[in-house]
Design an enzyme around this catalytic site. Structure first.
Site, PDB file in Angstrom:
ATOM      1  N   ASP A   1       0.848  -1.197   0.000  1.00 16.92           N
ATOM      2  CA  ASP A   1       0.000   0.000   0.000  1.00 16.92           C
ATOM      3  C   ASP A   1       0.880   1.242   0.000  1.00 16.92           C
ATOM      4  OD1 ASP A   1      -1.988   1.842   0.290  1.00 16.92           O
ATOM      5  OD2 ASP A   1      -2.811   1.002   2.149  1.00 16.92           O
TER       6      ASP A   1
ATOM      7  N   GLU B   1      -1.757  -1.290  -3.917  1.00 14.85           N
ATOM      8  CA  GLU B   1      -2.849  -0.414  -3.477  1.00 14.85           C
ATOM      9  C   GLU B   1      -2.440   1.058  -3.521  1.00 14.85           C
ATOM     10  OE1 GLU B   1      -5.011  -2.091  -0.229  1.00 14.85           O
ATOM     11  OE2 GLU B   1      -5.203  -0.148   0.778  1.00 14.85           O
TER      12      GLU B   1
ATOM     13  N   GLU C   1     -10.434   3.439  -0.871  1.00 17.15           N
ATOM     14  CA  GLU C   1     -10.677   3.857   0.514  1.00 17.15           C
ATOM     15  C   GLU C   1     -10.854   5.368   0.637  1.00 17.15           C
ATOM     16  OE1 GLU C   1      -6.607   2.434   1.759  1.00 17.15           O
ATOM     17  OE2 GLU C   1      -6.737   4.206   3.002  1.00 17.15           O
TER      18      GLU C   1
ATOM     19  N   HIS D   1     -12.333  -1.748   2.267  1.00 13.91           N
ATOM     20  CA  HIS D   1     -11.273  -1.184   3.112  1.00 13.91           C
ATOM     21  C   HIS D   1     -11.811  -1.170   4.554  1.00 13.91           C
ATOM     22  CE1 HIS D   1      -9.755   2.562   5.178  1.00 13.91           C
ATOM     23  NE2 HIS D   1      -8.610   1.990   4.868  1.00 13.91           N
TER      24      HIS D   1
HETATM   25 MG   LIG Z   1      -4.895   1.428   2.056  1.00 14.52          MG
END
Ligand SMILES: [Mg+2]
Length: 380
Positions: A197, A223, A249, A299
């Site tokens: 991420d 991500e 998210e 998320h």
């Molecule tokens: Mg994230």
């Protein structure tokens, strides 16, 4: 099912010793939750959670939303998002804004909890789930910490507790990224699902380079490599790499997700149930995603209420186009950072150990809120 009272309850927990942690885009020493408590005329109580600054949510609910929703029926829950877009709630100039949509998300969740409790069914049944009873929790961990925690520590702990999958924070430069991902792969083993991420911290060409440097580690997804608002950047990265791309998210509502899905900017959308517009809007997003064969994994960076809503939603999602036994593991984000709002508000805490997380089967969200614990963390 007439709603007699609607209240937002802001909660907070400080990390000990002034510590802070998070992502490459920022660290925090405080965990928040904006709970929504809806009570019917008959005394049934439903809970929801907005993913937004909790005192802001409380102000919005108190000043703008409660009067418009008290007196309506919880069975009208699916009209909330549309009432916000038409202007019936808050006015059309502001109804579609991020904070209002977060507040509406929490209210939507609380009304679904009421619908489930009134019918005696868990929400996933009302959403049409196929009867799956568990998901595969992945350890959301390897945070960027102000105390420079060794990446091996949280991963070794997660592996010891039986997690078969993990997602870690990266994005501080290619050399550091490779170091962190190599350590994670070494600890988890070759077969584990491993995700990374970036929290939107790169430009498109940096993201493409980073993805190529990380190709040898067989990542399950990458991500938010570029900022959430950079749709053209996502499309550019998407065309240049083979690893599935995930985001969502920081997005909300049907219109933002429609763009991500229609333009094939990502392979996986990740709505937060407390921001997207609640379970009702998430279901709409899931239908749009299904039509383009885009996967959807929520998320989850929430208190127990948001975790429960995400669990109920996650197992209601169709695995189309897969058939028969081809189904992919139903990966579910389980945040491993310290947060008593995740385990201390409910009578029976979630148990993600051993590579499996059971779906609560009681009516509604399936959890029982300890209202004394809620009062303990309350900050208004
Ligand atoms: Mg994230």
């Amino acid at each position: 099912m007439e709603i007699a009272n609607l209240e937002a309850i802001p909660l907070s927990h400080e990390l000990p010793d002034g510590r802070s942690m998070g992502s490459v885009r920022g660290k925090t020493g405080t965990r928040f939750a904006a709970l929504i408590r809806a009570e019917t005329k008959d005394g049934l109580v439903g809970w929801g959670e907005a993913f937004a600054p909790p005192q802001t949510v409380a102000t919005l609910v108190d000043e703008l939303l409660a009067d418009a929703i008290v007196g309506t029926s919880a069975y009208e829950v699916e009209s909330l998002a549309e009432r916000s877009y038409t202007g019936d709630l808050v006015g059309y100039h502001f109804g579609g804004s991020a904070f209002v949509q977060s507040a509406i998300s929490g209210i939507d969740m609380a009304l679904w909890d009421l619908k489930g409790k009134a019918s005696g069914e868990p929400i996933h049944r009302l959403l049409g789930s196929s009867g799956t009873h568990s998901v595969v929790p992945y350890a959301s961990t390897g945070y960027v910490t102000e105390w420079e925690q060794d990446i091996r520590e949280p991963l070794e702990q997660a592996a010891e507790e039986g997690f078969d999958a993990a997602k870690i924070k990266i994005g501080r430069g290619v050399e550091d990224d490779v170091h962190r991902v190599a350590a994670a792969r070494d600890i988890l083993g070759d077969d584990a699902d491993l995700m990374v991420d970036f929290n939107g911290n790169l430009r498109p060409k940096q993201a493409i380079r980073a993805a190529k440097e990380l190709a040898e580690f067989d990542l399950t997804w990458i991500e938010e490599p570029v900022p959430p608002e950079n749709l053209s950047g996502y499309k550019r990265v998407q065309k240049s790499i083979d690893v599935p791309l995930a985001a969502g998210e920081a997005h909300y509502g049907r219109f933002e997700f429609k763009r991500l899905i229609d333009e094939r900017a990502v392979d996986i959308v990740q709505p937060n149930l407390g921001r997207v517009g609640g379970l009702s809007e998430a279901r709409l997003v899931a239908d749009m995603a299904k039509a383009e064969n885009v996967a959807i994994y929520p998320h989850v960076w929430n208190s127990a209420v948001g975790v429960a809503a995400a669990l109920q939603f996650a197992i209601s999602i169709s695995d189309y186009p897969h058939a028969g036994n081809v189904r992919e593991p139903l990966l579910f984000e389980f945040d491993r950072s310290e947060n008593p709002l995740r385990h201390g508000l409910i009578e029976t805490p979630f148990d993600p150990t051993g590579g499996e997380l059971e779906i609560p089967q009681k009516p509604g969200l399936g959890i029982e809120i300890d209202e004394n614990a809620v009062e303990r963390y309350r900050i208004d």
